[in-house]
Motif scaffolding. Structure first.
Motif, PDB file in Angstrom:
ATOM      1  N   THR A   1       0.622  -1.279  -0.095  1.00  0.00           N
ATOM      2  CA  THR A   1      -0.029  -0.106  -0.054  1.00  0.00           C
ATOM      3  C   THR A   1       0.916   1.285   0.123  1.00  0.00           C
ATOM      4  OG1 THR A   1      -1.598   1.024   1.138  1.00  0.00           O
ATOM      5  CG2 THR A   1      -0.051   0.168   2.603  1.00  0.00           C
ATOM      6  N   HIS A   2       2.260   1.229  -0.523  1.00  0.00           N
ATOM      7  CA  HIS A   2       2.933   2.252  -0.149  1.00  0.00           C
ATOM      8  C   HIS A   2       2.446   3.370  -1.052  1.00  0.00           C
ATOM      9  CE1 HIS A   2       4.848   1.788  -4.206  1.00  0.00           C
ATOM     10  NE2 HIS A   2       4.527   0.514  -4.139  1.00  0.00           N
ATOM     11  N   GLN A   3       1.845   3.200  -2.048  1.00  0.00           N
ATOM     12  CA  GLN A   3       1.265   4.531  -2.929  1.00  0.00           C
ATOM     13  C   GLN A   3       0.235   5.206  -2.166  1.00  0.00           C
ATOM     14  OE1 GLN A   3       0.612   1.267  -3.617  1.00  0.00           O
ATOM     15  NE2 GLN A   3      -1.505   0.804  -4.085  1.00  0.00           N
ATOM     16  N   ASN A   4      -0.208   4.621  -1.374  1.00  0.00           N
ATOM     17  CA  ASN A   4      -1.393   5.100  -0.533  1.00  0.00           C
ATOM     18  C   ASN A   4      -0.691   6.192   0.647  1.00  0.00           C
ATOM     19  OD1 ASN A   4      -2.892   2.370  -1.422  1.00  0.00           O
ATOM     20  ND2 ASN A   4      -4.322   4.317  -1.712  1.00  0.00           N
ATOM     21  N   LEU A   5       0.338   5.780   1.201  1.00  0.00           N
ATOM     22  CA  LEU A   5       0.970   6.506   2.270  1.00  0.00           C
ATOM     23  C   LEU A   5       1.743   7.897   1.817  1.00  0.00           C
ATOM     24  CD1 LEU A   5       2.224   3.116   3.993  1.00  0.00           C
ATOM     25  CD2 LEU A   5       0.462   4.182   4.014  1.00  0.00           C
ATOM     26  N   LYS A   6       1.233   8.851   2.177  1.00  0.00           N
ATOM     27  CA  LYS A   6       1.879  10.188   1.987  1.00  0.00           C
ATOM     28  C   LYS A   6       2.191  10.815   3.275  1.00  0.00           C
ATOM     29  CE  LYS A   6      -0.041   9.613  -2.070  1.00  0.00           C
ATOM     30  NZ  LYS A   6       0.834   9.357  -3.313  1.00  0.00           N
ATOM     31  N   ARG A   7       3.417  11.501   3.158  1.00  0.00           N
ATOM     32  CA  ARG A   7       3.998  12.416   4.288  1.00  0.00           C
ATOM     33  C   ARG A   7       2.789  13.659   4.394  1.00  0.00           C
ATOM     34  NH1 ARG A   7       9.555  13.025   4.386  1.00  0.00           N
ATOM     35  NH2 ARG A   7       9.261  15.421   4.632  1.00  0.00           N
ATOM     36  N   LEU A   8       3.123  13.867   5.871  1.00  0.00           N
ATOM     37  CA  LEU A   8       2.327  14.906   6.273  1.00  0.00           C
ATOM     38  C   LEU A   8       2.326  16.070   5.723  1.00  0.00           C
ATOM     39  CD1 LEU A   8       2.704  14.118  10.473  1.00  0.00           C
ATOM     40  CD2 LEU A   8       0.767  13.181   8.513  1.00  0.00           C
ATOM     41  N   ASP A   9       3.309  16.544   5.129  1.00  0.00           N
ATOM     42  CA  ASP A   9       3.694  17.901   4.483  1.00  0.00           C
ATOM     43  C   ASP A   9       3.322  17.645   2.827  1.00  0.00           C
ATOM     44  OD1 ASP A   9       5.596  16.256   3.555  1.00  0.00           O
ATOM     45  OD2 ASP A   9       7.183  17.700   4.296  1.00  0.00           O
ATOM     46  N   ASP A  10       2.857  16.392   2.413  1.00  0.00           N
ATOM     47  CA  ASP A  10       2.214  16.374   1.153  1.00  0.00           C
ATOM     48  C   ASP A  10       0.879  17.261   0.884  1.00  0.00           C
ATOM     49  OD1 ASP A  10       0.681  15.025  -1.158  1.00  0.00           O
ATOM     50  OD2 ASP A  10       2.595  14.039  -1.170  1.00  0.00           O
ATOM     51  N   ASP A  11       0.816  17.826  -0.490  1.00  0.00           N
ATOM     52  CA  ASP A  11      -0.146  18.811  -0.636  1.00  0.00           C
ATOM     53  C   ASP A  11      -1.480  18.099  -0.514  1.00  0.00           C
ATOM     54  OD1 ASP A  11       1.428  20.700  -1.045  1.00  0.00           O
ATOM     55  OD2 ASP A  11       1.566  20.476  -3.369  1.00  0.00           O
ATOM     56  N   ILE A  12      -1.566  16.701  -0.945  1.00  0.00           N
ATOM     57  CA  ILE A  12      -2.884  16.296  -0.777  1.00  0.00           C
ATOM     58  C   ILE A  12      -3.320  15.955   0.580  1.00  0.00           C
ATOM     59  CG2 ILE A  12      -2.170  13.840  -0.775  1.00  0.00           C
ATOM     60  CD1 ILE A  12      -4.586  13.035  -2.676  1.00  0.00           C
ATOM     61  N   VAL A  13      -2.462  15.736   1.590  1.00  0.00           N
ATOM     62  CA  VAL A  13      -2.627  15.626   2.960  1.00  0.00           C
ATOM     63  C   VAL A  13      -3.204  16.799   3.515  1.00  0.00           C
ATOM     64  CG1 VAL A  13      -1.529  15.081   5.375  1.00  0.00           C
ATOM     65  CG2 VAL A  13      -1.120  13.735   3.465  1.00  0.00           C
ATOM     66  N   THR A  14      -2.446  17.975   3.029  1.00  0.00           N
ATOM     67  CA  THR A  14      -2.634  19.202   3.459  1.00  0.00           C
ATOM     68  C   THR A  14      -4.263  19.900   3.138  1.00  0.00           C
ATOM     69  OG1 THR A  14      -0.666  20.217   3.327  1.00  0.00           O
ATOM     70  CG2 THR A  14      -2.482  21.939   3.364  1.00  0.00           C
ATOM     71  N   THR A  15      -4.707  19.109   1.698  1.00  0.00           N
ATOM     72  CA  THR A  15      -6.038  19.437   1.282  1.00  0.00           C
ATOM     73  C   THR A  15      -7.054  18.754   2.069  1.00  0.00           C
ATOM     74  OG1 THR A  15      -5.088  19.989  -0.972  1.00  0.00           O
ATOM     75  CG2 THR A  15      -7.219  19.223  -0.836  1.00  0.00           C
ATOM     76  N   LYS A  16      -6.649  17.364   2.191  1.00  0.00           N
ATOM     77  CA  LYS A  16      -7.777  16.646   3.072  1.00  0.00           C
ATOM     78  C   LYS A  16      -7.818  17.291   4.433  1.00  0.00           C
ATOM     79  CE  LYS A  16      -8.640  12.681   0.468  1.00  0.00           C
ATOM     80  NZ  LYS A  16      -9.819  11.854   0.437  1.00  0.00           N
ATOM     81  N   ALA A  17      -6.667  17.754   4.935  1.00  0.00           N
ATOM     82  CA  ALA A  17      -7.012  18.252   6.452  1.00  0.00           C
ATOM     83  C   ALA A  17      -7.918  19.619   6.351  1.00  0.00           C
ATOM     84  CB  ALA A  17      -5.716  18.326   6.945  1.00  0.00           C
ATOM     85  N   GLU A  18      -7.623  20.265   5.385  1.00  0.00           N
ATOM     86  CA  GLU A  18      -8.329  21.516   5.365  1.00  0.00           C
ATOM     87  C   GLU A  18      -9.915  21.387   5.079  1.00  0.00           C
ATOM     88  OE1 GLU A  18      -6.644  23.830   2.291  1.00  0.00           O
ATOM     89  OE2 GLU A  18      -4.924  24.530   3.570  1.00  0.00           O
ATOM     90  N   LYS A  19     -10.085  20.333   4.283  1.00  0.00           N
ATOM     91  CA  LYS A  19     -11.557  19.732   4.122  1.00  0.00           C
ATOM     92  C   LYS A  19     -12.255  19.354   5.394  1.00  0.00           C
ATOM     93  CE  LYS A  19     -11.379  18.693  -0.879  1.00  0.00           C
ATOM     94  NZ  LYS A  19     -11.552  17.787  -1.969  1.00  0.00           N
ATOM     95  N   ASN A  20     -11.534  18.734   6.091  1.00  0.00           N
ATOM     96  CA  ASN A  20     -12.031  17.874   7.275  1.00  0.00           C
ATOM     97  C   ASN A  20     -12.295  19.069   8.471  1.00  0.00           C
ATOM     98  OD1 ASN A  20     -11.722  15.378   6.279  1.00  0.00           O
ATOM     99  ND2 ASN A  20      -9.653  14.956   7.394  1.00  0.00           N
ATOM    100  N   SER A  21     -11.366  20.040   8.367  1.00  0.00           N
ATOM    101  CA  SER A  21     -11.593  21.419   9.314  1.00  0.00           C
ATOM    102  C   SER A  21     -12.951  21.918   8.759  1.00  0.00           C
ATOM    103  CB  SER A  21     -10.531  22.375   9.112  1.00  0.00           C
ATOM    104  OG  SER A  21      -9.322  21.761   9.786  1.00  0.00           O
ATOM    105  N   ASN A  22     -13.058  22.133   7.326  1.00  0.00           N
ATOM    106  CA  ASN A  22     -14.377  22.936   6.957  1.00  0.00           C
ATOM    107  C   ASN A  22     -15.703  21.990   7.125  1.00  0.00           C
ATOM    108  OD1 ASN A  22     -12.926  24.740   6.044  1.00  0.00           O
ATOM    109  ND2 ASN A  22     -12.701  24.144   3.982  1.00  0.00           N
TER     110      ASN A  22
END
Length: 410
Positions: free
Chosen positions: A165-186
């Motif tokens: 599943t390595h392709q699904n694992l992203k660093r915390l500073d990855d743009d897609i993680v940042t976007t997901k986190a912002e959506k969860n906040s909203n």
């Protein structure tokens, strides 16, 4: 197997002797000299991470903690920014991003292993890495002790999963993680029907001044309202939550180790005379600023004397007042979990609390110097609490908690 752990552990306030998820986790770490921790959790909050790991990370025996966290809901910007600050020499944290919207990341387990992988534990259950999941909700979990070959198999399964599943694992500073986190906040902001809280937030915004007015309304709302509520996971209380009003005796020069009688220690703090595996968790709410201070982990320690101590960080370094006793107001927000404010005689609201103590405390003992120990549900004396900064954590009928059934992968 630890005496306090069963094959099935149901975390419920009606079970007096059950360990909370974090208590079981830490007990298992100590039982087999854990050096490595591997875990996967669907939802994570800043508070939940700290309850589980802030004191564990201080143990010199722990060499590495590997976590995979979900981003399909709850795990927001505040949480991700907090996790980024974790010790990178100890923590390896990755975010799991599903490749399809048809499924979400939903596991909740951890693996503990000692140095030579001869002994460990698998702790798996329903609780997420949130304060609610760890200490507040009705949850269930099992802790399975593993030896040699079984532990090796479990760790191998973990490694195999990371590999495929390595392709699904992203660093915390990855743009897609940042976007997901912002959506969860909203999503959190949009799902909370907090009329009363938003009214209070609006009133606070008026006091921000000209500098804040330059920001757009959405930015103000996010920076002021959301920042104030981002740590409310599990720290809020309701009308039925139990309150303790306690005068703190001087006892010794270390009066921050507040003494309580046996009844208060057992009945209110849900302490134990038999084990140190149970742990009281406290967070101080500054009576002036309302700032929520860091988590205080307090092991339940039985002593030979009739006094039982609960250390209060808010009192550390303060001189005991020459006149009057400090008054602490505790509110139970979960199993052995409390927010509190410490009021010194110079605090503006101290005189009001003291008048209430004088009017309500009836010393039933023979000694006239016994300090106030009064407990009651919030609704019984709500007006006494409303003027305090503690009341900003009151969860009323206008405040709806996370609706997990509405969460969809995005």
């Amino acid at each position: 197997m630890l005496d306090m752990l069963n094959i099935l552990n149901i975390q419920d306030s009606n079970f007096a002797d059950v360990l909370t998820l974090d208590e079981a986790f830490k007990s298992c770490i100590d039982a087999n000299c854990t050096t490595s921790i591997y875990g996967a959790y669907a939802f994570v909050t800043k508070g939940g991470f700290d309850v589980m790991f802030s004191d564990v990370s201080q143990k010199k025996q722990i060499k590495n903690i590997n976590l995979v966290i979900g981003m399909d809901g709850i795990t927001n910007t505040a949480c991700i920014e907090h996790l980024k600050k974790a010790d990178s020499q100890l923590f390896d944290i990755k975010a799991y991003i599903p490749t399809t919207n048809a499924a979400i990341f939903h596991p909740k387990f951890c693996i503990l292993a000692n140095e030579d992988h001869s002994r460990g534990w698998l702790i798996i259950g329903s609780g997420n890495l949130t304060v609610r999941g760890i200490r507040k909700n009705q949850e269930a979990y099992t802790a399975i002790e593993l030896f040699s070959s079984d532990l090796t198999d479990v760790i191998q399964t973990w490694d195999n999963w990371l590999g495929v599943t390595h392709q699904n694992l992203k660093r915390l500073d990855d743009d897609i993680v940042t976007t997901k986190a912002e959506k969860n906040s909203n999503m959190f902001r949009g799902s909370v029907k907090a009329k009363g809280s938003r009214k209070r937030a609006k009133e606070r915004n008026k006091e921000i001044g000209k500098e804040a007015k330059k920001k757009d309304s959405q930015s103000i709302h996010e920076n002021i309202y959301l920042d104030e509520r981002k740590d409310f996971d599990g720290w809020s209380f309701n009308a039925d939550s139990e309150v303790l009003i306690a005068e703190i005796p001087k006892a010794s020069n270390r009066w921050n180790q507040a003494n309580f009688n046996k009844a208060t220690y057992l009945d209110y703090f849900a302490g134990s005379l038999k084990t140190s595996k149970k742990q009281v968790i406290l967070r101080h709410v500054d009576p002036v600023s309302g700032w929520l201070d860091g988590i205080e982990h307090r092991p339940c320690v039985a002593v030979k004397s009739k006094n039982f101590r609960v250390e209060l960080s808010a009192a550390a370094g303060l001189e005991y007042p020459k006149e009057g006793s400090p008054i602490a107001v505790f509110i139970n927000v979960g199993k052995r979990t409390f927010i509190y404010s410490l009021f010194m005689p110079e605090n503006d609201y101290y005189s009001t609390l003291k008048e209430w103590v004088n009017a309500n405390w009836v010393n039933k003992g023979k000694r006239t110097d016994r300090k106030c120990r009064l407990t009651f549900p919030v609704h019984a004396h709500r007006k006494l609490l409303e003027p305090t900064k503690l009341f900003q954590y009151f969860e009323d009928e206008d405040l709806v908690s996370y609706d997990l059934f509405s969460i969809k992968s995005s």
